[in-house]
Design a protein around this motif. Sequence first.
Motif, mmCIF file in Angstrom:
data_model
loop_
_atom_site.group_PDB
_atom_site.id
_atom_site.type_symbol
_atom_site.label_atom_id
_atom_site.label_comp_id
_atom_site.label_asym_id
_atom_site.label_seq_id
_atom_site.Cartn_x
_atom_site.Cartn_y
_atom_site.Cartn_z
ATOM 1 N N ALA A 47 35.281 38.422 35.783
ATOM 2 C CA ALA A 47 35.784 39.406 36.734
ATOM 3 C C ALA A 47 37.229 39.060 37.053
ATOM 4 O O ALA A 47 37.530 37.945 37.494
ATOM 5 C CB ALA A 47 34.945 39.379 38.001
ATOM 6 N N LEU A 48 38.134 40.011 36.820
ATOM 7 C CA LEU A 48 39.537 39.810 37.167
ATOM 8 C C LEU A 48 39.692 40.110 38.657
ATOM 9 O O LEU A 48 39.557 41.251 39.092
ATOM 10 C CB LEU A 48 40.431 40.719 36.334
ATOM 11 N N VAL A 49 39.980 39.062 39.416
ATOM 12 C CA VAL A 49 40.003 39.165 40.873
ATOM 13 C C VAL A 49 41.425 39.452 41.338
ATOM 14 O O VAL A 49 42.228 38.547 41.559
ATOM 15 C CB VAL A 49 39.455 37.873 41.511
ATOM 16 N N VAL A 50 41.755 40.725 41.423
ATOM 17 C CA VAL A 50 43.043 41.161 41.966
ATOM 18 C C VAL A 50 42.761 42.315 42.925
ATOM 19 O O VAL A 50 41.955 43.196 42.637
ATOM 20 C CB VAL A 50 44.040 41.601 40.867
ATOM 21 N N GLY A 51 43.425 42.287 44.068
ATOM 22 C CA GLY A 51 43.243 43.358 45.028
ATOM 23 C C GLY A 51 41.997 43.179 45.880
ATOM 24 O O GLY A 51 41.469 42.079 46.054
ATOM 25 N N ASP A 52 41.498 44.294 46.386
ATOM 26 C CA ASP A 52 40.404 44.327 47.360
ATOM 27 C C ASP A 52 39.124 44.799 46.672
ATOM 28 O O ASP A 52 39.107 45.882 46.069
ATOM 29 C CB ASP A 52 40.792 45.287 48.498
ATOM 30 N N SER A 84 44.847 35.115 45.358
ATOM 31 C CA SER A 84 43.393 35.045 45.166
ATOM 32 C C SER A 84 42.755 33.884 45.923
ATOM 33 O O SER A 84 41.564 33.609 45.740
ATOM 34 C CB SER A 84 43.074 34.913 43.675
ATOM 35 N N ARG A 85 43.503 33.217 46.799
ATOM 36 C CA ARG A 85 42.972 32.008 47.451
ATOM 37 C C ARG A 85 41.758 32.293 48.321
ATOM 38 O O ARG A 85 40.793 31.518 48.335
ATOM 39 C CB ARG A 85 44.074 31.337 48.271
ATOM 40 N N TYR A 243 46.431 30.847 36.750
ATOM 41 C CA TYR A 243 45.107 31.301 37.152
ATOM 42 C C TYR A 243 44.092 30.238 36.749
ATOM 43 O O TYR A 243 44.396 29.301 35.999
ATOM 44 C CB TYR A 243 44.754 32.661 36.532
ATOM 45 N N HIS A 244 42.898 30.382 37.232
ATOM 46 C CA HIS A 244 41.795 29.528 36.807
ATOM 47 C C HIS A 244 40.515 30.356 36.841
ATOM 48 O O HIS A 244 40.472 31.432 37.441
ATOM 49 C CB HIS A 244 41.667 28.280 37.684
ATOM 50 N N TYR A 245 39.501 29.844 36.194
ATOM 51 C CA TYR A 245 38.204 30.489 36.198
ATOM 52 C C TYR A 245 37.283 29.757 37.170
ATOM 53 O O TYR A 245 37.347 28.532 37.340
ATOM 54 C CB TYR A 245 37.572 30.474 34.802
ATOM 55 N N ARG A 246 36.408 30.518 37.784
ATOM 56 C CA ARG A 246 35.268 30.003 38.510
ATOM 57 C C ARG A 246 34.018 30.467 37.759
ATOM 58 O O ARG A 246 33.925 31.622 37.335
ATOM 59 C CB ARG A 246 35.221 30.527 39.943
#
Length: 250
Positions: A47-52, A84-85, A243-246
């Motif tokens: 999942a690309l985590v950008v925005g809301d 993204s913190r 960036y990093h992955y979780r």
Amino acid sequence: MGQRRSPLGVPELELLAARGWQALEEERLGDWLLRAGGGFTGRANSALVVGDPGVPLPEAVAAVARWYDERGLRPAAQLPGVQSRRADAAFDAAGWTRDEDVLVLTAPLGRPAEPAVPVDLSPTPDDAWLAGYRHQGAALPPVARRVLTSAPDVVFASVRLAPEPAPLAAVARGALTDGWLGVTAVTVAEEHRRRGLATAVMAALGRWAAERGAHSVYLQVTAGNAPARALYRQAGFIEHHRYHYRRGPA
């Protein structure tokens, strides 16, 4: 090198890069982009985590986990830049493990020099190219060809120093998106390293993109890959963001 343009913001560049390495299935969770590609590469299966995301962060984390569970994939999220913190903390609280940093590097694209060795360019990867690109040291799964060719404007570079059936000496992939060249899959066979072949395939991709009006280039490199970072720094690349992955529980 050409004249440096005003850089894209982190979300804009990441969304552009997502179009240059497209997953086979994509779905939105608010602004977040859920991607699945048969398990081949983190970028196409995270999942690309950008925005809301449009819901509270703990609910978004749970929704991401369900989406990947339904597809038989280990849940994963790509978290770029400082923006993204808060989301990163939510994934951490849910027990998702963190991978190492990946640097996104950019440079202006002028008219690259002629490659020092002949470089073949093809719109599709043949079997020799696929054998030359060993993602994270492993042979490619059958779905790899579909992921590699999913973007609309791609090219595959290869260097052959010995006749077939000898393997290729170097390979790389280029994708052109809105004037940006994305360079990926740069792989040089171990016995041919430190001979300028990575520089040669990148020059060939740069010439291909410049002829199509490209103005900038981006690529990704893991923080621990010191030789590649030194090569790209010498070529004029600067760090745009990291960036990093979780990854969720297996």
